[in-house]
Scaffold this motif. Structure first.
Motif, PDB file in Angstrom:
ATOM      1  N   ALA A 120      -1.487   8.354   2.576  1.00  0.00           N
ATOM      2  CA  ALA A 120      -2.295   8.238   1.361  1.00  0.00           C
ATOM      3  C   ALA A 120      -2.224   6.826   0.795  1.00  0.00           C
ATOM      4  O   ALA A 120      -3.238   6.247   0.378  1.00  0.00           O
ATOM      5  CB  ALA A 120      -1.824   9.254   0.321  1.00  0.00           C
ATOM      6  N   ALA A 124      -5.413   4.236   0.646  1.00  0.00           N
ATOM      7  CA  ALA A 124      -5.853   3.651  -0.631  1.00  0.00           C
ATOM      8  C   ALA A 124      -5.838   2.135  -0.595  1.00  0.00           C
ATOM      9  O   ALA A 124      -6.572   1.484  -1.357  1.00  0.00           O
ATOM     10  CB  ALA A 124      -4.961   4.156  -1.763  1.00  0.00           C
ATOM     11  N   ILE A 210      -7.489   7.634  -3.658  1.00  0.00           N
ATOM     12  CA  ILE A 210      -7.700   6.851  -2.433  1.00  0.00           C
ATOM     13  C   ILE A 210      -8.999   6.067  -2.526  1.00  0.00           C
ATOM     14  O   ILE A 210      -9.043   4.866  -2.235  1.00  0.00           O
ATOM     15  CB  ILE A 210      -7.706   7.782  -1.202  1.00  0.00           C
ATOM     16  CG1 ILE A 210      -6.296   8.344  -0.942  1.00  0.00           C
ATOM     17  CG2 ILE A 210      -8.216   7.037   0.042  1.00  0.00           C
ATOM     18  CD1 ILE A 210      -6.253   9.428   0.127  1.00  0.00           C
ATOM     19  N   ALA A 218      -2.327   7.621  -5.511  1.00  0.00           N
ATOM     20  CA  ALA A 218      -2.570   8.447  -4.327  1.00  0.00           C
ATOM     21  C   ALA A 218      -1.264   9.001  -3.774  1.00  0.00           C
ATOM     22  O   ALA A 218      -1.157  10.185  -3.451  1.00  0.00           O
ATOM     23  CB  ALA A 218      -3.298   7.626  -3.263  1.00  0.00           C
TER      24      ALA A 218
END
Length: 238
Positions: A120, A124, A210, A218
């Motif tokens: 994640a 992002a 994200i 995130a």
């Protein structure tokens, strides 16, 4: 919705197997494909010759692996013009697992936290192409709108899409293997409607962070999300 192709996930589940345990590894890889929902119930697997090429094994090995999984109810073989090998619909009910050793459970869940939080954050931190952004949001919407029967498959594909969006191919293979183990446990207890609602709200926060490029948000959102399923897994299995 037409499902996004998930190229790296497919490469991960169809990559070559080890030479010393070709049959066992081929069976395991096919089971992983089913558990991850890469091929949905009722859909067909690639042709035997294609599977043999992807796994770097003989067609006899692929046939034997398919035969084993057909005998256990995971796959169905059909002859004729529209024949092939299909994922069973419905899939067989998983066996009762009983108590899972705490050290095994914590090992798998700990690795999941590292893999998914890292994915994640990495996702992002990237500049995502418009089609990638659209695919990620479409995965979230598909999971949110899923029926109970389809929910875990589409939830899994959302998580694997995040791993793919991270842009680290080797991470996808690790995330797929880890998620297949988690799904084997999740499938032994029922979905909880309120948990689905909560999960969908958390998915939206993860995907939104994200897409906004907010790596800390995130990572924090996905760790919060994983903590909920960890609590259920410990309650049912530990």
């Amino acid at each position: 919705m037409t499902e996004a192709p998930l190229h790296e996930v497919r490469r991960a589940v169809y990559r070559p197997v080890r030479e010393g345990n070709a049959l066992e590894d081929t069976v395991a890889r096919l089971v992983q494909t089913v558990r991850l929902g890469v091929v949905a119930p009722g859909e067909s697997l690639p042709a035997e010759r294609d599977l043999a090429a992807r796994y770097a094994v003989s067609r006899d090995t692929v046939r034997e692996a398919i035969r084993e999984l057909a005998d256990t109810g995971y796959l169905v073989r059909r002859r004729g013009r529209y024949g092939g090998t299909f994922v069973a619909d419905p899939l067989p009910q998983p066996p009762e697992l009983g108590i899972v050793p705490a050290e095994e459970l914590e090992d798998v869940l700990g690795l999941r936290r590292v893999l998914e939080a890292g994915a994640a954050r990495a996702a992002a931190g990237r500049t995502l192409a418009p089609e990638v952004r659209d695919d990620l949001w479409a995965r979230h919407e598909a999971a949110s709108a899923a029926s109970e029967a389809e929910y875990r498959r589409l939830d899994t594909l959302l998580h694997l899409t995040i791993a793919e969006v991270a842009g680290i191919p080797s991470l996808v293979a690790l995330a797929a293997e880890n998620r297949a183990r988690v799904n084997a446990w999740l499938d032994t207890f029922p979905l909880l409607p309120r948990n689905i609602e909560h999960s969908n709200a958390q998915h939206e926060r993860i995907v939104t962070a994200i897409l906004a490029g907010r790596a800390d948000a995130a990572e924090g959102a996905i760790l919060e999300h994983l903590a909920g399923s960890e609590a259920l897994l410990r309650g049912f299995l530990a």
